[in-house]
Design a protein around this motif. Sequence first.
Motif, PDB file in Angstrom:
ATOM      1  N   UNK A 104     -23.319 -11.079  39.530  1.00  0.00           N
ATOM      2  CA  UNK A 104     -22.096 -12.075  39.148  1.00  0.00           C
ATOM      3  C   UNK A 104     -21.421 -11.355  38.134  1.00  0.00           C
ATOM      4  N   UNK A 105     -19.854 -11.537  38.110  1.00  0.00           N
ATOM      5  CA  UNK A 105     -19.089 -10.872  37.182  1.00  0.00           C
ATOM      6  C   UNK A 105     -19.295 -11.525  35.864  1.00  0.00           C
ATOM      7  N   UNK A 106     -19.483 -10.829  34.740  1.00  0.00           N
ATOM      8  CA  UNK A 106     -19.439 -11.782  33.462  1.00  0.00           C
ATOM      9  C   UNK A 106     -18.060 -12.086  33.182  1.00  0.00           C
ATOM     10  N   UNK A 107     -17.198 -11.059  33.494  1.00  0.00           N
ATOM     11  CA  UNK A 107     -15.548 -11.461  33.248  1.00  0.00           C
ATOM     12  C   UNK A 107     -14.906 -10.580  34.176  1.00  0.00           C
ATOM     13  N   UNK A 108     -13.702 -11.226  34.770  1.00  0.00           N
ATOM     14  CA  UNK A 108     -12.885 -10.692  35.572  1.00  0.00           C
ATOM     15  C   UNK A 108     -11.463 -10.683  34.868  1.00  0.00           C
ATOM     16  N   UNK A 109     -10.605  -9.621  35.327  1.00  0.00           N
ATOM     17  CA  UNK A 109      -9.287  -9.366  34.851  1.00  0.00           C
ATOM     18  C   UNK A 109      -8.144 -10.185  35.639  1.00  0.00           C
ATOM     19  N   UNK A 110      -8.821 -11.256  36.546  1.00  0.00           N
ATOM     20  CA  UNK A 110      -7.784 -11.949  37.332  1.00  0.00           C
ATOM     21  C   UNK A 110      -6.450 -12.599  36.535  1.00  0.00           C
ATOM     22  N   UNK A 120      -2.162  -6.028  33.625  1.00  0.00           N
ATOM     23  CA  UNK A 120      -3.019  -5.118  33.857  1.00  0.00           C
ATOM     24  C   UNK A 120      -2.408  -3.787  33.216  1.00  0.00           C
ATOM     25  N   UNK A 121      -3.215  -2.975  32.817  1.00  0.00           N
ATOM     26  CA  UNK A 121      -2.710  -1.411  32.365  1.00  0.00           C
ATOM     27  C   UNK A 121      -2.136  -1.093  33.897  1.00  0.00           C
ATOM     28  N   UNK A 122      -1.128   0.088  33.790  1.00  0.00           N
ATOM     29  CA  UNK A 122      -0.455   0.428  34.940  1.00  0.00           C
ATOM     30  C   UNK A 122      -1.406   1.094  36.110  1.00  0.00           C
ATOM     31  N   UNK A 123      -2.461   1.600  35.584  1.00  0.00           N
ATOM     32  CA  UNK A 123      -3.295   2.413  36.516  1.00  0.00           C
ATOM     33  C   UNK A 123      -4.365   1.449  37.181  1.00  0.00           C
ATOM     34  N   UNK A 124      -4.178   0.207  36.745  1.00  0.00           N
ATOM     35  CA  UNK A 124      -5.470  -0.646  37.214  1.00  0.00           C
ATOM     36  C   UNK A 124      -4.953  -1.423  38.474  1.00  0.00           C
ATOM     37  N   UNK A 125      -6.011  -1.686  39.156  1.00  0.00           N
ATOM     38  CA  UNK A 125      -5.861  -2.586  40.429  1.00  0.00           C
ATOM     39  C   UNK A 125      -6.959  -3.379  40.527  1.00  0.00           C
ATOM     40  N   UNK A 126      -6.738  -4.705  40.928  1.00  0.00           N
ATOM     41  CA  UNK A 126      -7.851  -5.595  41.176  1.00  0.00           C
ATOM     42  C   UNK A 126      -7.626  -5.782  42.587  1.00  0.00           C
ATOM     43  N   UNK A 127      -9.038  -5.941  43.394  1.00  0.00           N
ATOM     44  CA  UNK A 127      -9.066  -6.573  44.659  1.00  0.00           C
ATOM     45  C   UNK A 127     -10.376  -7.554  44.596  1.00  0.00           C
ATOM     46  N   UNK A 150     -15.707 -11.089  46.360  1.00  0.00           N
ATOM     47  CA  UNK A 150     -16.288  -9.870  45.940  1.00  0.00           C
ATOM     48  C   UNK A 150     -15.241  -9.411  45.087  1.00  0.00           C
ATOM     49  N   UNK A 151     -15.286  -8.834  43.934  1.00  0.00           N
ATOM     50  CA  UNK A 151     -14.502  -8.317  43.068  1.00  0.00           C
ATOM     51  C   UNK A 151     -14.393  -6.739  42.811  1.00  0.00           C
ATOM     52  N   UNK A 152     -13.394  -6.336  43.058  1.00  0.00           N
ATOM     53  CA  UNK A 152     -13.298  -4.926  42.486  1.00  0.00           C
ATOM     54  C   UNK A 152     -12.296  -4.357  41.429  1.00  0.00           C
ATOM     55  N   UNK A 153     -12.621  -3.681  40.712  1.00  0.00           N
ATOM     56  CA  UNK A 153     -11.750  -3.271  39.407  1.00  0.00           C
ATOM     57  C   UNK A 153     -11.331  -1.829  40.009  1.00  0.00           C
ATOM     58  N   UNK A 154     -10.251  -1.367  40.096  1.00  0.00           N
ATOM     59  CA  UNK A 154     -10.077  -0.163  40.405  1.00  0.00           C
ATOM     60  C   UNK A 154      -9.117   0.596  39.400  1.00  0.00           C
TER      61      UNK A 154
END
Length: 653
Positions: free
Chosen positions: A321-327, A331-338, A374-378
Motif C-alpha cells: 500500500x502506498x505510503x504517499x501518492x503525488x495525486x 508535478x515536475x516536468x518529467x513526471x507522470x502519474x498513472x 494501482x498507482x504508478x509514478x513514472x
Amino acid sequence: METFNPWSSLQGYAIFMFLWMINKGSACEPPSSPLCFRRNSSETIYKCEWNQTGNQADVTYDLHFNFAIDLKNNFKETSIDILAEQLITERITESWVEVHTGNSSCRSPRRSAVLGQTVKFDPPNNITVTWIQNSLILKWSAAEKFPALAEIWFRNEDHTETWDKAITNATLSGASTYQAIIRNLLKNSFYQVQIRHQCKQVKEPLWSNWSQVVIVPAELEHKPNVRWKEQLLDGKRKVILSWESVPKAASVRGIRFTLNDTQSSRGCPCKKKIHTTNSTHYTMYVSNSAVNISVIATNAAGSSPLASVQLPAVQMKDLKVCNKTLLGEKLEKSMCLEWYELDEDSVPTNGSFQSRKREKARINETVQDHIRYLYFEQRCHKGKPQTVKTCFFYKEEGAPNKEPQDFRAFGEMHTSVNLSWKAIPLKNQRGVLTHYNLCWVKSNSQDVPPECRNISASETKHRLDKLTPGTKYSISLTGVTRVGKGPEATVTVNTKPEKPVNVWLSFGLLIIFFLVSIMCTFVFKRIKNKLFPPVPRPFIPNFTSHQPETPVTAEHKEEVHDLMLQQLHPESRTVCEETEEVTVLGGQWDDRSGEDMKNDNSDSGGSDEESLSADTLKTTSEREGTDLEQMDSELAILIYRNGLVFDVKTDSS
Ligand SMILES: *[C@@H]1O[C@H](CO)[C@@H](O)[C@H](O)[C@H]1NC(C)=O
Ligand SMILES: *[C@@H]1O[C@H](CO)[C@@H](O)[C@H](O)[C@H]1NC(C)=O
Ligand SMILES: *[C@@H]1O[C@H](CO)[C@@H](O)[C@H](O)[C@H]1NC(C)=O
Ligand SMILES: *[C@@H]1O[C@H](CO)[C@@H](O)[C@H](O)[C@H]1NC(C)=O
Ligand SMILES: *[C@@H]1O[C@H](CO)[C@@H](O)[C@H](O)[C@H]1NC(C)=O
Ligand SMILES: *[C@@H]1O[C@H](CO)[C@@H](O)[C@H](O)[C@H]1NC(C)=O
Ligand SMILES: *[C@@H]1O[C@H](CO)[C@@H](O)[C@H](O)[C@H]1NC(C)=O
Ligand SMILES: *[C@@H]1O[C@H](CO)[C@@H](O)[C@H](O)[C@H]1NC(C)=O
Ligand SMILES: *[C@@H]1O[C@H](CO)[C@@H](O)[C@H](O)[C@H]1NC(C)=O
Ligand SMILES: *[C@@H]1O[C@H](CO)[C@@H](O)[C@H](O)[C@H]1NC(C)=O
Ligand SMILES: *[C@@H]1O[C@H](CO)[C@@H](O)[C@H](O)[C@H]1NC(C)=O
Ligand SMILES: *[C@@H]1O[C@H](CO)[C@@H](O)[C@H](O)[C@H]1NC(C)=O
C-alpha cells in the motif's frame, strides 16, 4: 478576268528573292506556330508557347496577333503570359511568331483559334492511389472547380509492353481534388499509371501534358504479423518487436512501418513520439504500466490493417500500500502519474493519468472512495520512460461489506477443528485488510463472552484447538480494515465426544491377561507333571482273597519301567515345545477363521490346510483329560511340517 501585271509579279519576285536571301544568309529556322490557352476556364491570363528546333544563340521572338495591342517584343523565352485585356478572346484570332537571329529573321506558320475557348490544364500532379478491392482510386490536384475528363493509361507489372487505356470522367472529390476509378485490376500486383486531363467547360479544350508515370504498389491486405519479446530492466521494459516483410509487389515504391504506443502517444512521461521504420523490427522502451502498441504498414497505395500488441503491466510480487501518492500535487516536468482500478482478478482497468499539463480537477472525478487503485509514478529518464514507484492506494478506506467467502469447518476432533475460507472479493474489501478476526463460543453458554484471535490477512485456513470435547461451538470470522470489521461468516461445529476407548482397551488387555494366565497355568501343570511324575501307588495284593496270583504282580512292576523307557524315545520332544506349537497354531486358527468367514472359502489349498489343522487341534483337545502316559506317547509322534501344518501318524497301539 484578271490581267497580267508585270509590276506586281516583279514585286513578288523581289520579295521572294529578299526572303530567300535572308533565309539563306541567316539559316533562320521558323518555330512551330504558337499555342495560346488559359490554364483553366476561370483564368484571366493566357499563356502562349511554341517549339523552337535547334539551339541558336541570340534568338529573340516577337509574338503577333492579327488583333492585338501593345505586345511585348524581343523576348528570349519560348512562352509568354498575356493578360486577357490585351487580346480578343471571343473571335477567331490568328497568331504567329517571328524569330530574330543575327541579321536575319523568319516567321512561324499562323494558327487561328478562339482564344477564350482554348483551355489546357497543367499536367495532373500530386497523384495518390488507393486500392478498394480490385478497383484503383486515383486522385490528383484539380485544375478548376469543375469536373473534367481524364484519360488514364495503365499497365500491369507482368505486361509492361502495352498500355491499357481508359477515358473517364474525373469527379471533384473535395474542393481541389479530382478523382477517377479504374475497375477490375489485380490488387496483388503493382501497376504503372499515367493520367492527362481536359477541361469540359470550353468548346476547344486541349489535353494537358501527361502526368509522370506513377507506380501503384499492390495492396497491403494483411496486418503485420507482429511478434514481441520484452526484457525487464530497472523500472522499464525493452520491447523488441518484429514482423515479416511484405510481398515485393507491395513494397515496390518503399514501405514504412509506423508504431504507435499508448504511453508515448499521450506524451507522458516522455514526449509524444511516433516510431517509424522501414525494416522488419523495432526496439522501444516502455514503462512498467500496461501499454498497447500498434503496428501498421504503409505503402504508396495505402495502409495495412492495424496489428496490435497488448502488454499488461509488469506483475509486482508483493505490492504494498502506498505510503504517499503525488495525486493532485504539482508535478515536475518529467513526471507522470498513472492509476488504474483493480477489478476482481486484480487486473488493472480504467486507467487515468496526471501529468504536469493535465489538470488536477480530473482526480476528483476519477478517484473514488473504497476502491483499490494501482498507482504508478513514472518519469522520463534520458528519453526513456521509467517507473519509479508502484503501489496501491485507497482514496478513503471503509470496512469490508462482505464476509469471508466459503467459510467452513472440517476434520473435527475432540479438541480441535480445521477452518478454511476464501478471501473477501477485492471490490468488497473496501480497504486494506489488516487481519481476520476469528471468534468462537460454546453454543449453550449464553453469558460467556466469545474467545477471539487475530489471523493474518493472508491466511485462508486455520486450525482452532484447545476446544472442549463433545461440545457445540459457533465460530465466526470477519475481515478487518483500518476502519473496522466487516460482516461475519459463521459456522457451527461439534467437537467429538470423549470416547471410552481406555475402558475397552483395558478390558481387552484384561481378557488377554486372563487367557495367558490360564494357558500358563496349564503349561505349568504339565511341566510339573513331567518333572515330578506321580509316584505309582504300590500295589497291595489282597493276600487273603487272591493268593495264587502273587508272581503276576512282579511282572506288572516291570511294565512300569517299560513305560519310562518309551518316554526317552529319541524322536520324542519336550512337552514344552509341543505346547508352544499348539498355542501358536491355535492363535492362527482364530485369525484365519475370522478372515475366512468373510471370504467364501473358495481357495481349495487353504481349506485343506485348515482341515488338517483342525484335525490336529481336535486330536489335541480330545487328549485332554486322558492320563499322562497315553498323551506323551501320542505327542511323540506328532510331526512338524511346513512350519504351519501338523500331520498325525496314527499309531494304532
Ligand atoms: C512542341 O513539341 C511537342 C513534342 O514534339 C508537342 O507535343 C507539342 O504539342 C509542341 N508544342 C507546340 C506548341 O506545338
Ligand atoms: C550582320 O550585320 C553586321 C553589320 O550590320 C555585319 O557586320 C555582320 O557580319 C552581319 N552578320 C551576318 C551573319 O550577316
Ligand atoms: C502538390 O505537391 C506539391 C509538391 O509536390 C505541393 O507543394 C503542393 O502543395 C501539393 N498540392 C496539393 C493540393 O496537395
Ligand atoms: C484555376 O482556377 C482557380 C479558380 O477556379 C484559380 O484559383 C486557379 O489559380 C486557376 N489556375 C490554376 C493553374 O489552377
Ligand atoms: C461523363 O459524364 C457525362 C455526363 O456528365 C456523360 O455523358 C459521359 O458519357 C461521361 N463520360 C465518360 C467517359 O464516362
Ligand atoms: C508539355 O510538354 C512540352 C513538351 O514536352 C513542354 O515543352 C511543355 O513545357 C509541357 N507543358 C507543361 C505545362 O508542362
Ligand atoms: C496513436 O494512438 C493514439 C491512441 O491510442 C491515437 O490517439 C493516435 O492518433 C495514434 N497516432 C497515430 C499516428 O496513429
Ligand atoms: C529504408 O530507408 C532507408 C533510408 O531511409 C533506405 O536507405 C533503405 O534502403 C530502406 N530500406 C528498405 C528495406 O526499404
Ligand atoms: C489496450 O487495448 C485494449 C483493447 O482494445 C483495451 O481494453 C485496453 O484498455 C488498452 N490498454 C491501454 C493501456 O490502452
Ligand atoms: C515510503 O516508503 C518508502 C519505501 O517503500 C520509504 O523509502 C519512504 O521513506 C516512505 N515514505 C514515507 C513518508 O513513509
Ligand atoms: C470502468 O469505468 C466504467 C465507466 O466509468 C465502469 O462502468 C466500469 O465498471 C469500470 N470498470 C471497473 C473494472 O471498475
Ligand atoms: C475534490 O474533492 C474534495 C472533497 O471530496 C474537495 O475538497 C476538493 O476541493 C475537490 N477538488 C477539486 C479540484 O474539485
